[in-house]
Every structure is written in structure tokens, then in C-alpha cells.
Scaffold this motif. Structure first.
Motif, short mmCIF file in Angstrom:
data_model
loop_
_atom_site.label_atom_id
_atom_site.label_comp_id
_atom_site.label_asym_id
_atom_site.label_seq_id
_atom_site.Cartn_x
_atom_site.Cartn_y
_atom_site.Cartn_z
N GLY A 54 -27.29 -32.68 41.06
CA GLY A 54 -25.87 -32.00 40.34
C GLY A 54 -25.04 -32.80 39.68
N ARG A 55 -24.28 -32.74 38.76
CA ARG A 55 -23.41 -33.66 37.83
C ARG A 55 -22.09 -33.54 38.94
N LEU A 56 -21.27 -34.91 38.84
CA LEU A 56 -20.32 -35.31 39.28
C LEU A 56 -19.10 -36.04 38.46
N GLN A 57 -18.09 -35.76 38.90
CA GLN A 57 -16.69 -36.22 38.04
C GLN A 57 -15.94 -37.06 39.03
N ILE A 86 -24.31 -37.87 35.80
CA ILE A 86 -25.48 -37.44 36.80
C ILE A 86 -25.73 -38.99 37.73
N TRP A 87 -26.35 -38.60 38.84
CA TRP A 87 -26.57 -39.78 39.59
C TRP A 87 -27.08 -41.05 39.08
N PRO A 88 -28.04 -40.88 38.41
CA PRO A 88 -28.52 -42.34 37.73
C PRO A 88 -27.49 -42.89 36.78
N GLN A 89 -26.93 -42.13 36.19
CA GLN A 89 -25.83 -42.83 35.25
C GLN A 89 -24.96 -43.44 35.96
N MET A 90 -24.29 -42.86 37.06
CA MET A 90 -23.30 -43.54 37.93
C MET A 90 -23.85 -44.86 38.74
N HIS A 91 -24.97 -44.89 39.19
CA HIS A 91 -25.76 -45.90 39.77
C HIS A 91 -25.68 -47.05 38.66
N ASN A 151 -20.37 -31.06 40.74
CA ASN A 151 -19.02 -31.44 41.48
C ASN A 151 -18.05 -31.88 40.38
N THR A 152 -18.01 -30.86 39.43
CA THR A 152 -17.11 -30.89 38.13
C THR A 152 -16.05 -29.90 38.08
N ALA A 153 -15.18 -30.01 37.17
CA ALA A 153 -13.94 -29.03 37.31
C ALA A 153 -13.21 -29.06 35.86
N ASP A 154 -12.76 -28.14 35.40
CA ASP A 154 -11.95 -27.92 34.32
C ASP A 154 -10.53 -28.43 34.65
N MET A 155 -10.17 -29.50 34.05
CA MET A 155 -8.85 -30.14 34.53
C MET A 155 -7.49 -29.56 33.48
N ALA A 156 -7.74 -28.49 32.87
CA ALA A 156 -6.75 -28.26 32.00
C ALA A 156 -5.44 -27.77 32.72
N ARG A 157 -5.63 -27.11 33.47
CA ARG A 157 -4.39 -26.42 34.28
C ARG A 157 -3.53 -27.72 34.81
N PHE A 158 -4.41 -28.83 35.46
CA PHE A 158 -3.71 -29.74 36.20
C PHE A 158 -2.94 -30.54 35.06
N GLU A 159 -3.62 -30.86 33.77
CA GLU A 159 -3.07 -31.48 32.79
C GLU A 159 -1.92 -30.82 32.46
N ALA A 160 -1.69 -29.40 32.22
CA ALA A 160 -0.74 -28.94 31.66
C ALA A 160 0.63 -28.84 32.84
N ASP A 161 0.08 -28.80 34.10
CA ASP A 161 1.36 -28.78 35.15
C ASP A 161 1.85 -30.38 35.38
N PHE A 162 0.93 -31.30 35.29
CA PHE A 162 1.45 -32.54 35.77
C PHE A 162 1.51 -33.53 34.70
N GLY A 163 1.12 -33.05 33.29
CA GLY A 163 1.43 -33.83 32.24
C GLY A 163 0.51 -35.32 31.85
N TRP A 164 -0.32 -35.33 32.79
CA TRP A 164 -1.42 -36.62 32.60
C TRP A 164 -2.95 -36.20 33.13
N ARG A 165 -3.73 -37.16 32.54
CA ARG A 165 -5.12 -36.56 32.84
C ARG A 165 -5.73 -38.02 33.78
N PRO A 166 -6.45 -37.71 34.98
CA PRO A 166 -7.10 -38.83 35.68
C PRO A 166 -7.78 -39.55 34.74
N GLY A 167 -8.34 -40.85 35.03
CA GLY A 167 -9.22 -41.66 34.31
C GLY A 167 -10.46 -41.81 34.34
N GLY A 168 -11.26 -42.15 33.59
CA GLY A 168 -12.68 -42.32 33.81
C GLY A 168 -13.38 -43.45 34.63
N PHE A 169 -14.43 -43.03 35.20
CA PHE A 169 -15.27 -43.93 36.22
C PHE A 169 -15.41 -45.17 35.65
N SER A 170 -16.09 -45.13 34.48
CA SER A 170 -16.66 -46.36 33.83
C SER A 170 -15.54 -47.32 33.68
#
Length: 315
Positions: A188-191, A225-230, A278-297
Motif C-alpha cells: 500500500g501507499r502511505l502518507q 510507496i515503501w521502497p521510495q520511503m526507504h 494509508n493515504t487521505a484527502d486533506m482538503a477539509r483539514f486544510e479548509a478548517d485549519f488553514g495550513w497543510r502538513p509538510g512533506g516527508f522528504s
């Protein structure tokens, strides 16, 4: 305005970050701690106890404005009374009941991404049962469902660092569970979401009335994907992309079913969950909180220097 906040899981990986965020905003914090001691700081009072210690919960909740419930487990230890049912379901019930007796109305709850009524893993099933108790509690609740949480003090990130340095089995490669006969079918993909972003979201929820009665996914901005994260981890830590090799998920489930749990670094539920997105659409979070969590890399580059060979993680 600053609040008095009671937090469970105060000595854990996520709990430590949430406490730091709350204190930075001027809140007064009482933290239930069990496995590890935490130092008393200005506006922070540790309370020794666990979810079965009702008097400790009641002491912590006196005159509080809100409770943040973080306690959860990924490994069960039935001999010590640590099962998904007891910690996730019974533990949540105890905290809710204590909050109601203390007159604490505001309640913020940590669940997990992938939680749903038809979940395959027992981990997610019990997380869903806990959510239903929260929803039916009559409290002013907010639920967060984080994806995999990363940070320099997290056990998973520490394991990734040891794999990258050839310091942990299987030593010669970074493993993941893959579908198919030999694991060639992928996973599975993850975020992944940074622990400081998780802490910020929990603290923000206390200040935003529109989050009451809402359930939010909580995930970073990169889908991997897991190999990318590794490879991202190994490049950040040892400056080269390590070899990644799949372990067939069917074989891992078989091993988890017959081997003593204490001998394995994984369990059946982790194998099952690794095969799901293990992924999600964060649009509603961003609308209610006004910011977006950062990227893993980018985030792991910022703290890679803190992943020392001898440092330990915590949940």
C-alpha cells in the motif's frame, strides 16, 4: 485564551510533542505518564498512572478545560494486560467517563488512518470501536486519524535509521511486505505525517470551535510507496539509496501466526495494514485549519542529524 489541558500518553513520542506545543501556546498541562518519567516544567504537572488508574485520571482532570487522549498500542502484550481491546476500547471508555464526572466538555481523540467499520485488522477495528464511544459520549469532541507518524524520537524512524546503517536485521537491505508469491506485487501507499504537525493540529483544534464534532484525517503532503520511503530515509542518513527487498506478505503473516510474538519485530496486523493504502484527502483539514502538513522528504532532512546511532525511540 490559555487553557488547562489534561493529556494521556504524556511520556510517549506523540505526547511529548503535544505537550511542547501546548506549553509554547501558554496552556497549563497535566500529563498522565506511565512507562517513563517526565520532568516537571513551568505549567506542566506529571501525574503518575495509567488508564486503569481512575483516581489518577480524576486528579488530572480537576478544573481542566479539555482532555487530549493519545494512548494507543501497536503491539499487544496480553500477559501484561495490554491488548487492543483493553487499551483502545476500554481505555477510551474510562477516560470519557472520568471527563464527564469532572465536568470536562472538550475532548480531542487520536485514532488512526484506515479506521473503519469493515476493517480487516483488529488494530483498526478497536480504533473504530473507540471512535464510536467518543461520538456517542455527549462531549464536544474532535477525532484525528493520523497516517504513519514520523520524527526523530519515534521507534519506526529509529528502526529505519538502523536499517540504513546496516545496524539491524536483515542488515543487507531495507525490507517491506509485498503482495504476491515472492512479494513482487507491491504494498500500500502511505502518507507519513511529521509528529510536530500532529501536535500543531491537536493544539489548533482546542482553539477552533468549527472542529467540534468533526473527524479529520491527518497526513503529510507526499504519497509514497515503501521502497521510495526507504530510499528517502537512507539518502538523508547515509547519503546513498540502500537496497530495498520485499518480504512476501503471506509468508510474514504465517510467521506471525506461529512464532512467539516476543521474537518478532512485527505482528499480523502490521502486515495486513502494510498492504492497504494509508493515504487521505486533506482538503477539509486544510479548509478548517488553514495550513497543510509538510512533506516527508524535506522534513526528514531537517532532523536526520538527530537520528544518532545510539538514540532510542518512544511511542
Amino acid at each position: 485564551m490559555p487553557k488547562r489541558v489534561f493529556i494521556t500518553g504524556g511520556s510517549g513520542f506523540v505526547g511529548a510533542a503535544v505537550i511542547d506545543e501546548l506549553l509554547a501556546r501558554g496552556h497549563v498541562v497535566r500529563a498522565l505518564v506511565n512507562r517513563r518519567e517526565i520532568a516537571t516544567r513551568e505549567r506542566l504537572t506529571p501525574i503518575r498512572g495509567d488508564l486503569s488508574d481512575v483516581p489518577a485520571l480524576e486528579r488530572g482532570l480537576v478544573r481542566c478545560d479539555a482532555v487530549i487522549h493519545l494512548v494507543g498500542i501497536i503491539f499487544e502484550h496480553p500477559g501484561r494486560g495490554m491488548t487492543f481491546e483493553r487499551i483502545h476500547v476500554d481505555g477510551t471508555r474510562v477516560v470519557i467517563d472520568a471527563a464527564r464526572r469532572a465536568g470536562v466538555r472538550r475532548y480531542v481523540h487520536m485514532s488512526a488512518l484506515g479506521t473503519r467499520p469493515d476493517a480487516v485488522s483488529r488494530y483498526h477495528q478497536t480504533k473504530y470501536e473507540a471512535e464510536q464511544q467518543v461520538i456517542q459520549s455527549g462531549l464536544e469532541w474532535t477525532i484525528f486519524r493520523p497516517s504513519m507518524i514520523h520524527g526523530p524520537r519515534g521507534d519506526f524512524t529509529q528502526m529505519q535509521a538502523r536499517w540504513a546503517r546496516n545496524q539491524a536485521a536483515p542488515y543487507f537491505f531495507m525490507p517491506y511486505f509485498g503482495a504476491g508469491v515472492v512479494g513482487e506485487g507491491g504494498a500500500g501507499r502511505l502518507q507519513p505525517v511529521y509528529v510536530n504537525d500532529v501536535a500543531r493540529a491537536f493544539a489548533d483544534a482546542l482553539e477552533r470551535s468549527q472542529t467540534i464534532g468533526q473527524t479529520y484525517p491527518l497526513a503529510g503532503s507526499e504519497r509514497l510507496i515503501w521502497p521510495q520511503m526507504h530510499r528517502i530515509v537512507s539518502r538523508a542518513i547515509v547519503r546513498t539509496a540502500r537496497w530495498t527487498v520485499p518480504i512476501p506478505a503471506w509468508y510474514a503473516r504465517l510467521v506471525a501466526a506461529i512464532a512467539p510474538p516476543a521474537l518478532l519485530p512485527f505482528n499480523r496486523d502490521q502486515v495486513i495494514m502494510s498492504q492497504e493504502d494509508n493515504t487521505a484527502d486533506m482538503a477539509r483539514f486544510e479548509a478548517d485549519f488553514g495550513w497543510r502538513p509538510g512533506g516527508f522528504s524535506e522534513q526528514i532532512k531537517e532532523y536526520a542529524g538527530q537520528l544518532s546511532p545510539r538514540s532510542g525511540g518512544r511511542q
